[in-house]
Write a protein that holds these residues in place. Structure first.
Motif, PDB file in Angstrom:
ATOM      1  N   SER A 271       0.814  -1.218   0.000  1.00 61.03           N
ATOM      2  CA  SER A 271       0.000   0.000   0.000  1.00 61.03           C
ATOM      3  C   SER A 271       0.847   1.268   0.000  1.00 61.03           C
ATOM      4  O   SER A 271       0.488   2.260  -0.639  1.00 61.03           O
ATOM      5  CB  SER A 271      -0.926   0.007   1.224  1.00 61.03           C
ATOM      6  N   THR A 272       1.984   1.248   0.675  1.00 62.17           N
ATOM      7  CA  THR A 272       2.783   2.466   0.818  1.00 62.17           C
ATOM      8  C   THR A 272       3.511   2.839  -0.468  1.00 62.17           C
ATOM      9  O   THR A 272       3.467   3.996  -0.913  1.00 62.17           O
ATOM     10  CB  THR A 272       3.796   2.310   1.960  1.00 62.17           C
TER      11      THR A 272
ATOM     12  N   GLN B 299       1.172   3.937  -3.308  1.00 61.88           N
ATOM     13  CA  GLN B 299       0.477   5.139  -2.838  1.00 61.88           C
ATOM     14  C   GLN B 299       1.343   6.384  -3.003  1.00 61.88           C
ATOM     15  O   GLN B 299       0.894   7.410  -3.524  1.00 61.88           O
ATOM     16  CB  GLN B 299       0.097   4.937  -1.374  1.00 61.88           C
TER      17      GLN B 299
ATOM     18  N   SER C 202      -4.967  -3.486   0.550  1.00 58.58           N
ATOM     19  CA  SER C 202      -3.999  -2.445   0.183  1.00 58.58           C
ATOM     20  C   SER C 202      -4.623  -1.412  -0.746  1.00 58.58           C
ATOM     21  O   SER C 202      -4.309  -0.216  -0.651  1.00 58.58           O
ATOM     22  CB  SER C 202      -2.775  -3.077  -0.490  1.00 58.58           C
ATOM     23  N   THR C 203      -5.494  -1.854  -1.654  1.00 55.90           N
ATOM     24  CA  THR C 203      -6.123  -0.899  -2.562  1.00 55.90           C
ATOM     25  C   THR C 203      -7.007   0.096  -1.813  1.00 55.90           C
ATOM     26  O   THR C 203      -7.109   1.262  -2.216  1.00 55.90           O
ATOM     27  CB  THR C 203      -6.968  -1.624  -3.618  1.00 55.90           C
TER      28      THR C 203
ATOM     29  N   VAL D  37      -6.411   1.232   1.220  1.00 58.55           N
ATOM     30  CA  VAL D  37      -5.480   2.192   1.821  1.00 58.55           C
ATOM     31  C   VAL D  37      -4.944   3.149   0.770  1.00 58.55           C
ATOM     32  O   VAL D  37      -4.848   4.364   0.995  1.00 58.55           O
ATOM     33  CB  VAL D  37      -4.331   1.439   2.517  1.00 58.55           C
ATOM     34  N   ILE D  38      -4.595   2.612  -0.397  1.00 51.59           N
ATOM     35  CA  ILE D  38      -4.091   3.463  -1.480  1.00 51.59           C
ATOM     36  C   ILE D  38      -5.139   4.487  -1.883  1.00 51.59           C
ATOM     37  O   ILE D  38      -4.842   5.674  -2.066  1.00 51.59           O
ATOM     38  CB  ILE D  38      -3.681   2.597  -2.684  1.00 51.59           C
TER      39      ILE D  38
ATOM     40  N   ALA E  74       0.571   2.194   8.400  1.00 49.39           N
ATOM     41  CA  ALA E  74       0.457   0.782   8.024  1.00 49.39           C
ATOM     42  C   ALA E  74       0.633  -0.132   9.230  1.00 49.39           C
ATOM     43  O   ALA E  74      -0.018  -1.178   9.334  1.00 49.39           O
ATOM     44  CB  ALA E  74       1.493   0.452   6.947  1.00 49.39           C
TER      45      ALA E  74
END
Length: 289
Positions: free
Chosen positions: A66-67, A70, A147-148, A150-151, A211
């Motif tokens: 995610s990081t 992003q 993760s998507t 969070v992104i 995260a």
């Protein structure tokens, strides 16, 4: 300044110290005042707990997935917004909209999008000849789906931070680069990115902290209030595992140990960030102009 320190002591310092004290005891949620001293037993049990290592690994992989995208997307969006665009104010508000959206509302929408039978993502994959994917029950697929979320939520926020830093870069540097024949891509690589190094480092640290503390998205993606992170704990993070130990299994001592372990991890991240920032600053000051 007294009100700040009073509230910080009451709602910040005291819970932190009390959690550390509770982590050294055997204490149950049903009897929070009945404490039995166990020393570092709660911490040593974590080293032997496969569920803890699974949650730590899931936290790392979800954080990485995610990081990195992003921040890369945020950097690109900020670069586009930095140039003169029609309706730039509208786009700046639009990229911040996901950040202002409720975590619950956003996650529930993504649960529908990643649905196995009627989800739009599987519908799009079927249109190009790929069979349906069970996003929730797979290990990597569930972590990718979380993760998507969070992104989607945090890209716009980081983009505005990058945009503010880009607007502080002197225009003389771009003019000099343009006179030397540098294209926009070369200006971005050799002028914009080096000028944003402290800001990029800051967003990396903040995103890593976020995260590590990830909780709402994986909890709601499970489709229930059970914090197990799926049937096989395939996307259970440290935050979910701490909640499961303290408020489902009623082991407040173990939950406190997990909380302090997360705190120590964040301290290590902060120290590494400090050392890297000093090294970066020393390298910048020693570079000839």
């Amino acid at each position: 300044m007294a009100p700040f320190f009073v509230f910080f002591a009451a709602f910040g310092l005291f819970p932190l110290l009390y959690t550390g004290w509770a982590s050294l005891h055997r204490v149950e949620l049903t009897a929070p005042t009945d404490m039995q001293w166990v020393g570092v037993r709660n911490f040593s049990r974590l080293l032997e707990d496969t569920f803890f290592w699974n949650a730590l690994g899931n936290t790392f992989t979800i954080g990485l997935m995610s990081t990195v995208p992003q921040l890369l997307i945020a950097l690109g969006v900020a670069h586009l917004l930095n140039y003169r665009l029609r309706g730039s104010a509208f786009f700046r508000v639009a990229v911040l909209t996901p950040y202002a959206t409720s975590v619950a509302a956003a996650t529930l929408v993504f649960v529908l999008l990643f649905g196995r039978d009627y989800g739009m993502v599987n519908w799009a994959l079927g249109a190009i000849g790929i069979g349906p994917v069970d996003w929730q029950n797979g290990s990597w697929t569930s972590q990718f789906a979380v993760s998507t979320i969070v992104i989607w939520r945090w890209t716009g926020y980081n983009a505005l931070i990058y945009l503010a830093a880009m607007q502080a870069v002197p225009h003389d540097l771009y003019e000099s680069a343009a006179l030397d024949g540098a294209s926009r891509w070369q200006q971005f690589r050799h002028v914009t990115v080096p000028s944003l190094r402290p800001t990029i480092l800051f967003t990396c640290v903040v995103s890593t902290i976020g995260a590590t503390q990830l909780f709402g998205e994986p909890l709601l993606f499970n489709g229930s209030a059970v914090p197990n992170g799926g049937a096989d704990h395939q996307f259970q993070t440290l935050g979910l595992y701490m909640y499961e130990q303290g408020w489902v299994n009623l082991h407040l001592g173990r939950a406190s140990a997990i909380a302090w372990t997360m705190f120590l991890l964040l301290l290590v991240i902060g120290v590494v960030n400090r050392l890297f920032a000093r090294r970066l600053q020393a390298g910048t000051e020693g570079r000839p102009t």
